[in-house]
Every structure is written in structure tokens, then in C-alpha cells.
Design a protein around this motif. Sequence first.
Motif, PDB file in Angstrom:
ATOM      1  N   ASP A 111       0.833  -1.211   0.000  1.00 42.43           N
ATOM      2  CA  ASP A 111       0.000   0.000   0.000  1.00 42.43           C
ATOM      3  C   ASP A 111       0.863   1.255   0.000  1.00 42.43           C
ATOM      4  O   ASP A 111       0.488   2.275  -0.556  1.00 42.43           O
ATOM      5  CB  ASP A 111      -0.876   0.039   1.258  1.00 42.43           C
ATOM      6  N   ARG A 112       2.008   1.146   0.667  1.00 46.82           N
ATOM      7  CA  ARG A 112       2.893   2.299   0.834  1.00 46.82           C
ATOM      8  C   ARG A 112       4.311   1.889   0.456  1.00 46.82           C
ATOM      9  O   ARG A 112       4.771   0.819   0.822  1.00 46.82           O
ATOM     10  CB  ARG A 112       2.846   2.761   2.286  1.00 46.82           C
ATOM     11  N   ILE A 113       4.980   2.786  -0.275  1.00 47.57           N
ATOM     12  CA  ILE A 113       6.358   2.561  -0.705  1.00 47.57           C
ATOM     13  C   ILE A 113       7.203   3.729  -0.202  1.00 47.57           C
ATOM     14  O   ILE A 113       6.898   4.887  -0.476  1.00 47.57           O
ATOM     15  CB  ILE A 113       6.488   2.492  -2.248  1.00 47.57           C
ATOM     16  N   ILE A 114       8.262   3.398   0.522  1.00 49.56           N
ATOM     17  CA  ILE A 114       9.242   4.406   0.928  1.00 49.56           C
ATOM     18  C   ILE A 114      10.509   4.120   0.140  1.00 49.56           C
ATOM     19  O   ILE A 114      11.019   3.000   0.178  1.00 49.56           O
ATOM     20  CB  ILE A 114       9.508   4.338   2.444  1.00 49.56           C
ATOM     21  N   LEU A 115      10.975   5.118  -0.593  1.00 50.37           N
ATOM     22  CA  LEU A 115      12.153   4.959  -1.444  1.00 50.37           C
ATOM     23  C   LEU A 115      13.314   5.757  -0.871  1.00 50.37           C
ATOM     24  O   LEU A 115      13.147   6.923  -0.503  1.00 50.37           O
ATOM     25  CB  LEU A 115      11.857   5.455  -2.854  1.00 50.37           C
ATOM     26  N   GLY A 116      14.487   5.114  -0.811  1.00 50.48           N
ATOM     27  CA  GLY A 116      15.659   5.798  -0.302  1.00 50.48           C
ATOM     28  C   GLY A 116      16.893   5.506  -1.129  1.00 50.48           C
ATOM     29  O   GLY A 116      17.051   4.401  -1.660  1.00 50.48           O
ATOM     30  N   THR A 117      17.733   6.500  -1.238  1.00 47.29           N
ATOM     31  CA  THR A 117      18.991   6.325  -1.951  1.00 47.29           C
ATOM     32  C   THR A 117      20.079   7.167  -1.305  1.00 47.29           C
ATOM     33  O   THR A 117      19.805   8.178  -0.677  1.00 47.29           O
ATOM     34  CB  THR A 117      18.873   6.697  -3.446  1.00 47.29           C
ATOM     35  N   SER A 118      21.273   6.691  -1.468  1.00 51.90           N
ATOM     36  CA  SER A 118      22.422   7.485  -1.058  1.00 51.90           C
ATOM     37  C   SER A 118      22.829   8.367  -2.230  1.00 51.90           C
ATOM     38  O   SER A 118      22.494   8.096  -3.375  1.00 51.90           O
ATOM     39  CB  SER A 118      23.573   6.566  -0.652  1.00 51.90           C
ATOM     40  N   ILE A 119      23.537   9.425  -1.902  1.00 46.98           N
ATOM     41  CA  ILE A 119      24.055  10.341  -2.917  1.00 46.98           C
ATOM     42  C   ILE A 119      25.576  10.274  -2.851  1.00 46.98           C
ATOM     43  O   ILE A 119      26.163  10.479  -1.788  1.00 46.98           O
ATOM     44  CB  ILE A 119      23.591  11.789  -2.656  1.00 46.98           C
ATOM     45  N   ARG A 145       6.602   3.163 -12.740  1.00 44.44           N
ATOM     46  CA  ARG A 145       5.862   4.426 -12.602  1.00 44.44           C
ATOM     47  C   ARG A 145       4.369   4.213 -12.386  1.00 44.44           C
ATOM     48  O   ARG A 145       3.785   4.779 -11.459  1.00 44.44           O
ATOM     49  CB  ARG A 145       6.096   5.302 -13.829  1.00 44.44           C
ATOM     50  N   SER A 146       3.721   3.429 -13.218  1.00 45.37           N
ATOM     51  CA  SER A 146       2.261   3.285 -13.108  1.00 45.37           C
ATOM     52  C   SER A 146       1.851   2.699 -11.758  1.00 45.37           C
ATOM     53  O   SER A 146       0.859   3.134 -11.169  1.00 45.37           O
ATOM     54  CB  SER A 146       1.696   2.461 -14.260  1.00 45.37           C
ATOM     55  N   LEU A 147       2.609   1.753 -11.239  1.00 44.53           N
ATOM     56  CA  LEU A 147       2.302   1.202  -9.915  1.00 44.53           C
ATOM     57  C   LEU A 147       2.602   2.212  -8.812  1.00 44.53           C
ATOM     58  O   LEU A 147       1.819   2.361  -7.862  1.00 44.53           O
ATOM     59  CB  LEU A 147       3.118  -0.070  -9.663  1.00 44.53           C
ATOM     60  N   LEU A 148       3.718   2.901  -8.906  1.00 43.53           N
ATOM     61  CA  LEU A 148       4.078   3.876  -7.878  1.00 43.53           C
ATOM     62  C   LEU A 148       3.052   5.000  -7.794  1.00 43.53           C
ATOM     63  O   LEU A 148       2.761   5.501  -6.709  1.00 43.53           O
ATOM     64  CB  LEU A 148       5.480   4.442  -8.140  1.00 43.53           C
ATOM     65  N   GLU A 149       2.491   5.377  -8.924  1.00 43.56           N
ATOM     66  CA  GLU A 149       1.497   6.449  -8.926  1.00 43.56           C
ATOM     67  C   GLU A 149       0.221   6.054  -8.193  1.00 43.56           C
ATOM     68  O   GLU A 149      -0.579   6.914  -7.835  1.00 43.56           O
ATOM     69  CB  GLU A 149       1.185   6.880 -10.362  1.00 43.56           C
ATOM     70  N   GLN A 150       0.053   4.777  -7.920  1.00 44.25           N
ATOM     71  CA  GLN A 150      -1.138   4.285  -7.209  1.00 44.25           C
ATOM     72  C   GLN A 150      -0.889   4.079  -5.718  1.00 44.25           C
ATOM     73  O   GLN A 150      -1.792   3.698  -4.991  1.00 44.25           O
ATOM     74  CB  GLN A 150      -1.585   2.949  -7.811  1.00 44.25           C
ATOM     75  N   LYS A 151       0.334   4.311  -5.259  1.00 44.30           N
ATOM     76  CA  LYS A 151       0.721   4.022  -3.882  1.00 44.30           C
ATOM     77  C   LYS A 151       0.891   5.307  -3.074  1.00 44.30           C
ATOM     78  O   LYS A 151       1.051   6.385  -3.617  1.00 44.30           O
ATOM     79  CB  LYS A 151       2.057   3.259  -3.843  1.00 44.30           C
ATOM     80  N   VAL A 152       0.901   5.145  -1.759  1.00 39.77           N
ATOM     81  CA  VAL A 152       1.326   6.206  -0.866  1.00 39.77           C
ATOM     82  C   VAL A 152       2.850   6.167  -0.890  1.00 39.77           C
ATOM     83  O   VAL A 152       3.448   5.105  -0.709  1.00 39.77           O
ATOM     84  CB  VAL A 152       0.797   5.969   0.567  1.00 39.77           C
TER      85      VAL A 152
END
Length: 157
Positions: A46-54, A71-78
Motif C-alpha cells: 500500500d505504501r512505498i518508501i524509497l531511499g537512496t544514497s548520494i 511508474r504506473s504502480l508507484l502512482e497508485q501508492k502512498v
Amino acid sequence: MKTAIIYYSKHGTTERVAHLIGEKLDNEISYISLKEYPKPDIQTYDRIILGTSIYAGTPNQKVTQFCCKNRSLLEQKVIGLFICCMNKEQEEEELNKAFPEFLHRLTIPKAILGGEFQFDKMNFIERFLTKKIAKVNSSVSRLKYDEIKEFADKVRQ
């Protein structure tokens, strides 16, 4: 709410931050390293938290590719976004560059959660460049623990 924290961590800092965030959430959490699982199935979350280092002002390419392919799936998530970086002067710009524009339009919250230089995990060239550019000669941690908690609180709402 079923949550996936999806991240790319080169030396372990972003992974550690992902777990610190997850510990503060009260839901079913899955931790997914794009280094180990480059094509995770996110349909059941239901929810996606995305993290990356720089690194040197650049986010990890695997995170960018993952976002574009899903993209299409992420646009449907929190969605929640975070970066780990050490360049205080350019951290806002680095956050904006770290993820595709479509996610920035969807996303609340976003966070810059500090970073670390881990000399014991760097190769010779990485240590050399860090010493030369950042003027740091040993391992340093500048994680923003209060902001990690605040980010997790916002994600929970």
C-alpha cells in the motif's frame, strides 16, 4: 497498511536509515535492497518508501531505473522519499535530482536524513576522493536522528 522500504545502499548507511525508519512504523514492513533484488514486485504494498544514497552529487542509477520502470504502480501508492547525503550546501538540489519528477509531484513526505563517510568500507579511490573533496580524514556520521523520527511520523499519518 503494508509497507515496502526500497533502497540502494553502497556502504550500508542508507540500509541502516531504512531500518531506523521501519522501526518507528507500526505496520507490516518489508525491506528491499535494490542491490540484492533489482526487480522487486511491489503490487501487494500500500505504501512505498524509497531511499537512496548520494555519491558525488549523484543518486544511484538503480533507484532511478526502478522508479521509471514502475511508474504506473508507484502512482497508485502512498509514497515517501528520502536521501542520505553529506553535502549540506546542495542537499535540497540533490533530493530533487534523486527521484523522477512524477514522484515529487505525488510525494509527501520527503526527507534529507544525513549521511556517513565510512572509511573502513571505502576502496582506496573513494577514500582518496573523500579526503580531497570533503576534507575528511576518517569515518564520520552525521545522521539526523530527529529528522528520521519526524519522517517516520509523517509517513505514518
